[in-house]
Design an enzyme around this catalytic site. Sequence first.
Site, PDB file in Angstrom:
ATOM      1  N   PRO A  13       0.824  -1.214   0.000  1.00  0.00           N
ATOM      2  CA  PRO A  13       0.000   0.000   0.000  1.00  0.00           C
ATOM      3  C   PRO A  13       0.856   1.262   0.000  1.00  0.00           C
ATOM      4  CG  PRO A  13      -0.136  -1.155   2.128  1.00  0.00           C
ATOM      5  CD  PRO A  13       0.685  -2.014   1.215  1.00  0.00           C
ATOM      6  N   ASP A  14       0.351   2.343  -0.605  1.00  0.00           N
ATOM      7  CA  ASP A  14       1.068   3.613  -0.483  1.00  0.00           C
ATOM      8  C   ASP A  14       0.683   4.246   0.857  1.00  0.00           C
ATOM      9  OD1 ASP A  14      -1.419   4.743  -0.894  1.00  0.00           O
ATOM     10  OD2 ASP A  14      -0.948   5.666  -2.824  1.00  0.00           O
ATOM     11  N   PHE A  15       0.956   5.526   1.034  1.00  0.00           N
ATOM     12  CA  PHE A  15       0.689   6.164   2.324  1.00  0.00           C
ATOM     13  C   PHE A  15      -0.618   6.933   2.326  1.00  0.00           C
ATOM     14  CE2 PHE A  15       5.174   5.372   2.032  1.00  0.00           C
ATOM     15  CZ  PHE A  15       5.458   4.843   3.278  1.00  0.00           C
ATOM     16  N   ARG A  16      -0.844   7.731   1.273  1.00  0.00           N
ATOM     17  CA  ARG A  16      -1.910   8.736   1.333  1.00  0.00           C
ATOM     18  C   ARG A  16      -3.144   8.442   0.503  1.00  0.00           C
ATOM     19  NH1 ARG A  16       2.922  10.879   1.899  1.00  0.00           N
ATOM     20  NH2 ARG A  16       3.275  11.994   3.856  1.00  0.00           N
ATOM     21  N   ASN A  87      11.018   5.299  -1.411  1.00  0.00           N
ATOM     22  CA  ASN A  87      10.495   4.017  -0.948  1.00  0.00           C
ATOM     23  C   ASN A  87      11.471   3.286  -0.050  1.00  0.00           C
ATOM     24  OD1 ASN A  87       8.344   4.722  -2.432  1.00  0.00           O
ATOM     25  ND2 ASN A  87       8.691   3.273  -4.104  1.00  0.00           N
ATOM     26  N   ASP A  89      10.866  -0.039   0.569  1.00  0.00           N
ATOM     27  CA  ASP A  89      10.640  -1.471   0.337  1.00  0.00           C
ATOM     28  C   ASP A  89      11.825  -2.151  -0.334  1.00  0.00           C
ATOM     29  OD1 ASP A  89      10.386  -0.819  -2.463  1.00  0.00           O
ATOM     30  OD2 ASP A  89       8.309  -0.268  -2.089  1.00  0.00           O
ATOM     31  N   HIS A 105      14.651   8.079   1.895  1.00  0.00           N
ATOM     32  CA  HIS A 105      14.007   7.868   3.198  1.00  0.00           C
ATOM     33  C   HIS A 105      14.515   6.614   3.885  1.00  0.00           C
ATOM     34  CE1 HIS A 105      10.484  10.730   1.987  1.00  0.00           C
ATOM     35  NE2 HIS A 105      11.610  11.363   2.261  1.00  0.00           N
ATOM     36  N   CYS A 137      20.249  -4.299  20.817  1.00  0.00           N
ATOM     37  CA  CYS A 137      21.665  -4.229  20.469  1.00  0.00           C
ATOM     38  C   CYS A 137      22.432  -5.328  21.219  1.00  0.00           C
ATOM     39  CB  CYS A 137      22.189  -2.854  20.851  1.00  0.00           C
ATOM     40  SG  CYS A 137      23.959  -2.658  20.649  1.00  0.00           S
ATOM     41  N   SER A 178       3.078  11.610  -4.215  1.00  0.00           N
ATOM     42  CA  SER A 178       2.185  12.747  -4.013  1.00  0.00           C
ATOM     43  C   SER A 178       2.974  14.057  -3.919  1.00  0.00           C
ATOM     44  CB  SER A 178       1.374  12.551  -2.726  1.00  0.00           C
ATOM     45  OG  SER A 178       2.248  12.500  -1.615  1.00  0.00           O
ATOM     46  N   ASN A 201       1.596   9.332 -12.795  1.00  0.00           N
ATOM     47  CA  ASN A 201       0.952   9.202 -11.477  1.00  0.00           C
ATOM     48  C   ASN A 201      -0.565   9.135 -11.670  1.00  0.00           C
ATOM     49  OD1 ASN A 201       1.558   9.129  -8.632  1.00  0.00           O
ATOM     50  ND2 ASN A 201       0.543  11.111  -8.417  1.00  0.00           N
TER      51      ASN A 201
HETATM   52  P1  OAD Z   1       1.995   8.868  -1.127  1.00  0.00           P
HETATM   53  O1  OAD Z   1       1.125   7.763  -0.615  1.00  0.00           O
HETATM   54  O2  OAD Z   1       1.946  10.169  -0.443  1.00  0.00           O
HETATM   55  O3  OAD Z   1       1.661   9.121  -2.666  1.00  0.00           O
HETATM   56  C1  OAD Z   1       1.565   8.075  -3.601  1.00  0.00           C
HETATM   57  C2  OAD Z   1       1.088   8.642  -4.935  1.00  0.00           C
HETATM   58  O4  OAD Z   1       1.078   7.575  -5.873  1.00  0.00           O
HETATM   59  C3  OAD Z   1      -0.324   9.236  -4.892  1.00  0.00           C
HETATM   60  O5  OAD Z   1      -0.367  10.422  -5.674  1.00  0.00           O
HETATM   61  C4  OAD Z   1      -1.179   8.110  -5.517  1.00  0.00           C
HETATM   62  O6  OAD Z   1      -2.330   8.613  -6.194  1.00  0.00           O
HETATM   63  C5  OAD Z   1      -0.203   7.518  -6.507  1.00  0.00           C
HETATM   64  N1  OAD Z   1      -0.445   6.104  -6.807  1.00  0.00           N
HETATM   65  C6  OAD Z   1      -0.650   5.075  -5.958  1.00  0.00           C
HETATM   66  N2  OAD Z   1      -0.802   3.912  -6.626  1.00  0.00           N
HETATM   67  C7  OAD Z   1      -0.715   4.223  -7.949  1.00  0.00           C
HETATM   68  C8  OAD Z   1      -0.820   3.459  -9.164  1.00  0.00           C
HETATM   69  N3  OAD Z   1      -1.019   2.132  -9.134  1.00  0.00           N
HETATM   70  N4  OAD Z   1      -0.666   4.114 -10.323  1.00  0.00           N
HETATM   71  C9  OAD Z   1      -0.458   5.453 -10.371  1.00  0.00           C
HETATM   72  N5  OAD Z   1      -0.354   6.228  -9.276  1.00  0.00           N
HETATM   73  C10 OAD Z   1      -0.473   5.623  -8.081  1.00  0.00           C
HETATM   74  O7  OAD Z   1       3.476   8.261  -1.180  1.00  0.00           O
HETATM   75  P2  OAD Z   1       4.872   9.069  -1.283  1.00  0.00           P
HETATM   76  O8  OAD Z   1       4.731  10.276  -2.134  1.00  0.00           O
HETATM   77  O9  OAD Z   1       5.916   8.072  -1.653  1.00  0.00           O
HETATM   78  O10 OAD Z   1       7.923   8.520   4.422  1.00  0.00           O
HETATM   79  O11 OAD Z   1       5.073   9.501   0.227  1.00  0.00           O
HETATM   80  C11 OAD Z   1       6.211  10.198   0.616  1.00  0.00           C
HETATM   81  C12 OAD Z   1       6.651   9.816   2.004  1.00  0.00           C
HETATM   82  O12 OAD Z   1       5.564   9.968   2.907  1.00  0.00           O
HETATM   83  C13 OAD Z   1       7.041   8.368   2.159  1.00  0.00           C
HETATM   84  O13 OAD Z   1       8.361   8.116   1.761  1.00  0.00           O
HETATM   85  C14 OAD Z   1       6.826   8.094   3.631  1.00  0.00           C
HETATM   86  C15 OAD Z   1       5.620   8.952   3.916  1.00  0.00           C
HETATM   87  O14 OAD Z   1       5.589   9.568   5.159  1.00  0.00           O
HETATM   88  C16 OAD Z   1       8.701   7.562   5.031  1.00  0.00           C
HETATM   89  O15 OAD Z   1       8.604   6.381   4.812  1.00  0.00           O
HETATM   90  C17 OAD Z   1       9.701   8.065   5.991  1.00  0.00           C
HETATM   91 ZN    ZN Z   2      23.998  -0.396  21.388  1.00  0.00          ZN
END
Ligand code: OAD
Ligand code: ZN
Length: 256
Positions: A13-16, A87, A89, A105, A137, A178, A201
């Site tokens: 899953p993505d985040f947002r 990412n 992962d 990250h 540790c 995003s 995107n």
């Molecule tokens: P987001 O979840 O914020 O954004 C993912 C984007 O990808 C969104 O615009 C979705 O619409 C799009 N998306 C998802 N699946 C898709 C698909 N199959 N095809 C096309 N578009 C798709 O994720 P990030 O921008 O990576 O921090 O988030 C940035 C950071 O926020 C992450 O690195 C994380 C989080 O806090 C840490 O892990 C420290």
């Molecule tokens: Zn230690």
Amino acid sequence: MAGAGISTPSGIPDFRSPGSGLYSNLQQYDLPYPEAIFELTFFFHNPKPFFALTKELYPGRYRPNITHYFLRLLHDKGLLLRLYTQNIDGLERAGIPASKLVEAHGTFASATCMVCRRSFPGEDFRADVMADRLPRCPVCTGVVKPDVVFFGEPLPERFWLHTVDFPLADLLLVLGTSLEVEPFASLSEAVRSSVPRLLINRDLVGPFVSCPRGRDVAQLGDVVGSVKRLVKLLGWMEEMQDLVQRETEKLDAWGT
Ligand code: OAD
Ligand code: ZN
């Protein structure tokens, strides 16, 4: 530049994204707000939610998809200056050497003791993470945290390569992000103004909305369909299929 949207086709899953994103699915952990899962103060109070995520994302459970292989193909063809990813992962590591990669990250591949700051391979704690035991540790018994960058933590030193790379780029690809998290998001504005930026995107994001440039191109919709379309336009379909087949056979042989 890549984000969580390139890995959703791999099943992560993505985040947002409303509904499916990680930040909408953390109710079970009793977090004060979703982003607390990546905050040090909350981690010291209750590291369990973060380790539940760690268990899920530990290297080996998921496979790269056509988007990762497209980036790999760019590298094989000598066209990739650098891949900046948010990412954690580790799927970009499939075939793209560390020298070409900036994991902005961080990663689960290594971990640091939060007390004595010793560094360890992430693998050392696989058994603990899988058994829901807090990794400790071996030297000082402090809690060991995977090297995923939390809010407020500095980004890895390699991130500074952007000051050299972005002025050199002659095309910027922005895939599956995003563009909401700084300082990563602002990289999209660090290429020269004459340089085309291609956003692949689901929706229009960041400076593609707030300060669009004349040579911006946005291919909206599912990343897999968009990447396939681009690969077809480039005439790389056959090479792509060969690469995917080769890599899939390798993964099958390893049993991952
Ligand atoms: P987001 O979840 O914020 O954004 C993912 C984007 O990808 C969104 O615009 C979705 O619409 C799009 N998306 C998802 N699946 C898709 C698909 N199959 N095809 C096309 N578009 C798709 O994720 P990030 O921008 O990576 O921090 O988030 C940035 C950071 O926020 C992450 O690195 C994380 C989080 O806090 C840490 O892990 C420290
Ligand atoms: Zn230690």
